[in-house]
Design a protein around this motif. Structure first.
Motif, short mmCIF file in Angstrom:
data_model
loop_
_atom_site.label_atom_id
_atom_site.label_comp_id
_atom_site.label_asym_id
_atom_site.label_seq_id
_atom_site.Cartn_x
_atom_site.Cartn_y
_atom_site.Cartn_z
N ALA A 221 0.83 -1.21 0.00
CA ALA A 221 0.00 0.00 0.00
C ALA A 221 0.86 1.26 0.00
O ALA A 221 1.98 1.28 0.53
N PRO A 222 0.34 2.34 -0.57
CA PRO A 222 1.10 3.58 -0.63
C PRO A 222 1.19 4.33 0.70
O PRO A 222 2.02 5.22 0.85
N SER A 223 0.34 3.97 1.67
CA SER A 223 0.40 4.62 2.99
C SER A 223 -0.12 3.65 4.03
O SER A 223 -0.83 2.69 3.73
N ASP A 224 0.23 3.91 5.30
CA ASP A 224 -0.18 3.01 6.39
C ASP A 224 -1.67 3.06 6.67
O ASP A 224 -2.22 2.15 7.29
N ASP A 225 -2.33 4.12 6.27
CA ASP A 225 -3.78 4.25 6.51
C ASP A 225 -4.56 3.91 5.25
O ASP A 225 -5.59 4.53 4.95
N MET A 226 -4.08 2.88 4.55
CA MET A 226 -4.63 2.54 3.23
C MET A 226 -6.12 2.25 3.24
O MET A 226 -6.86 2.70 2.36
N PHE A 227 -6.58 1.50 4.25
CA PHE A 227 -7.99 1.12 4.23
C PHE A 227 -8.89 2.24 4.76
O PHE A 227 -10.05 2.34 4.36
N ALA A 228 -8.37 3.06 5.64
CA ALA A 228 -9.14 4.25 6.04
C ALA A 228 -9.33 5.16 4.83
O ALA A 228 -10.42 5.72 4.61
N LYS A 382 9.77 -4.84 13.43
CA LYS A 382 8.95 -3.75 12.93
C LYS A 382 7.67 -4.34 12.33
O LYS A 382 7.67 -4.87 11.22
N THR A 383 6.61 -4.26 13.10
CA THR A 383 5.33 -4.80 12.67
C THR A 383 4.31 -3.68 12.54
O THR A 383 4.41 -2.65 13.20
N MET A 384 3.32 -3.93 11.71
CA MET A 384 2.28 -2.93 11.46
C MET A 384 1.01 -3.29 12.22
O MET A 384 0.64 -4.47 12.29
N LEU A 385 0.36 -2.31 12.79
CA LEU A 385 -0.94 -2.53 13.44
C LEU A 385 -1.93 -2.99 12.36
O LEU A 385 -2.10 -2.31 11.34
N PRO A 387 -4.03 -3.61 9.57
CA PRO A 387 -4.75 -2.54 8.87
C PRO A 387 -6.19 -2.85 8.51
O PRO A 387 -6.97 -1.92 8.30
N ARG A 388 -6.57 -4.14 8.45
CA ARG A 388 -7.94 -4.44 8.03
C ARG A 388 -8.96 -3.84 8.98
O ARG A 388 -10.12 -3.64 8.63
N PHE A 389 -8.52 -3.56 10.23
CA PHE A 389 -9.46 -3.01 11.20
C PHE A 389 -9.55 -1.49 11.14
O PHE A 389 -10.15 -0.86 12.00
N GLN A 390 -8.95 -0.91 10.12
CA GLN A 390 -9.17 0.52 9.89
C GLN A 390 -10.57 0.77 9.34
O GLN A 390 -11.10 1.88 9.46
N PHE A 391 -11.14 -0.24 8.72
CA PHE A 391 -12.50 -0.07 8.18
C PHE A 391 -13.50 0.13 9.31
O PHE A 391 -13.47 -0.57 10.32
N VAL A 392 -14.38 1.07 9.14
CA VAL A 392 -15.51 1.25 10.05
C VAL A 392 -16.79 0.77 9.38
O VAL A 392 -17.68 0.24 10.04
N ASP A 393 -16.86 0.96 8.06
CA ASP A 393 -18.04 0.51 7.31
C ASP A 393 -17.87 -0.98 6.98
O ASP A 393 -16.99 -1.37 6.21
N LEU A 394 -18.73 -1.80 7.58
CA LEU A 394 -18.61 -3.25 7.42
C LEU A 394 -18.88 -3.71 6.00
O LEU A 394 -18.30 -4.69 5.53
N ASP A 395 -19.75 -3.02 5.28
CA ASP A 395 -20.04 -3.41 3.91
C ASP A 395 -18.83 -3.19 3.00
O ASP A 395 -18.53 -4.03 2.15
#
Length: 429
Positions: A221-228, A382-385, A387-395
């Motif tokens: 991904a281009p940034s750490d907040d990719m899914f947000a 070096k691990t990443m938090l 990211p799949r849980f950045q989603f708030v919209d379940l759909d």
């Protein structure tokens, strides 16, 4: 599995995995308000009463029972009952039940939207100034922060990436997992040539299938907040980086077990325990279950590095969840706070960690469990938090994650991305 066939229950199951963290804002139910503020409570008065401890970890019941037994011996006027719900039920019902005050004097939340919803509903008492709050590692426990204060207290620190059989990788010639994508594919080929399924993957259970996505996108991904950003529309599921990720899923097709997209987590676990598969693509939180059904071999975690070694930003994935709090609606707040204080003692936290094979966010914990000891090096990597849980919209989350499942099932990556983006675009409007 076509998106349209997903029922509401399946959508909730998509987030029902152990140590997972997201749920939907819609779970807040009538009357909840994101404008509510965390509330202070009375922490003085007699430590007494019958407490309900609401959580979803049935596999931890014995560990908590032992902790509760010691707590109530030291606090003889208090009793603690565990009110345990399956994770998918907990995500759909916990907020309303806890807000009602009948359960959950002490409660937990998944990282992500459920925690946000519970804070918004005013359920988390503000205990950020309690002296024992400093027992928590502020960095590891960051998912429990609200407005900069540690309002909820994540109790588990886990690694949401594949668990592997150390013996089988050594037999294939690997003392350490590969550090680039070509090397990972080569390792899968060698494992398969030895008659072992490289990756057992519960593709028929979206909540557990989605854990692999964390590793697959962490370096793409281009940034750490990719899914947000994808949820906000700044990124699209049809962007090159996500289509490329889906293409890499297509490359993995030969290395999953047969009917991978129809496999539930228990059969996948059994393949791994029987040493018919070298990796279980879920996370460290399943090690306790693997040991319980007979796994005797040494285990470790790995993350597929989807790029060249020089381009890898992260080595793996972690998550901090099971976010403890005291209910502002409780009639027994002094006792509830005392219980949370007890859980936050490093001597108690290590008992829980060792018994459940999950690391802790509390400072000063020294593990004795051999599996936790084996995974300890990951605490420094070096691990990443996750990211799949950045989603708030379940759909949107389900559509994006389901694209990967469909690709493993044979769908063209570009078409899968387009289908996911169509749903995401509809949800953004």
């Amino acid at each position: 599995m076509p998106y349209d066939s997903l029922t509401r229950r399946r959508l909730l199951q998509a987030f029902g995995a152990l140590a997972a963290g997201a749920t939907v804002a819609g779970c807040a139910g009538p009357g909840s308000s994101s404008n509510d503020k965390p509330s202070g409570i009375d922490t003085t008065g007699p430590v007494e009463g019958d407490l309900s401890f609401a959580h979803w970890r049935a596999e931890d019941k014995k560990a908590f029972a032992d902790i509760i037994d010691a707590f109530t011996k030291a606090n003889s006027k208090v009793s603690v009952r565990q009110d345990i719900s399956p994770s998918y039920d907990y995500q759909s019902k916990a907020l309303q039940q806890i807000r009602g005050g009948n359960v959950g004097d002490v409660f937990v939340a998944f990282r992500g939207a459920q925690f946000v919803d519970m804070v918004g509903a005013g359920l988390y008492a503000d205990l950020s100034k309690q002296p024992w709050a400093e027992n928590y590692d502020q960095e590891l426990a960051a998912p429990g922060k609200h407005d900069g204060e540690l309002l909820g207290f994540p109790y588990q620190y886990v690694f949401n990436m594949p668990v592997y059989n150390v013996n089988l990788l050594q037999k294939a010639g690997y003392e350490e997992p590969p550090t680039d994508w070509d090397g990972f594919l080569a390792m899968c080929r060698k494992l398969k040539a030895q008659g072992v399924t490289p990756i057992a993957w519960p593709g028929g259970e979206p909540g557990n299938a989605g854990h692999l996505l964390n590793s697959m996108v962490m370096n793409n991904a281009p940034s750490d907040d990719m899914f947000a950003k994808m949820e906000a529309g700044d990124y699209k599921a049809t962007d090159d980086w996500y289509v490329h990720t889906l293409e890499q899923y297509a490359q993995l097709r030969p290395y999953f077990q047969k009917n991978a997209t129809g496999t539930q987590v228990e059969p996948a676990e059994q393949m791994f325990v029987d040493e018919k598969a070298a990796m279980l693509a879920t996370g460290s939180f399943h090690i306790i279950a693997l040991r319980a059904v007979g796994a005797k071999f040494p285990m470790d975690c790995l993350a597929p590095i989807t790029v060249a070694e020089k381009d890898a930003k992260y080595q793996g994935i972690h998550n901090a969840t099971f976010i403890l709090g005291v209910n502002t609606k409780s009639d027994n707040t002094p006792a509830a706070v005392k219980f949370l204080e007890y859980l936050s003692d490093p001597k108690v936290a290590v008992k829980y960690a060792d018994a459940t094979v999950q690391h802790s966010t509390i400072k000063g914990v020294e593990y004795t469990n051999k599996d936790l000891k084996a995974l300890e090096p990951w605490l420094e990597k070096k691990t990443m938090l996750a990211p799949r849980f950045q989603f708030v919209d379940l759909d949107i989350a389900a559509a994006v994650e389901n694209a990967a499942i469909e690709v493993v099932g044979g769908k063209d990556p570009e078409k899968a991305a387009q289908a996911a983006e169509k749903i995401a675009d509809q949800r953004r409007k």
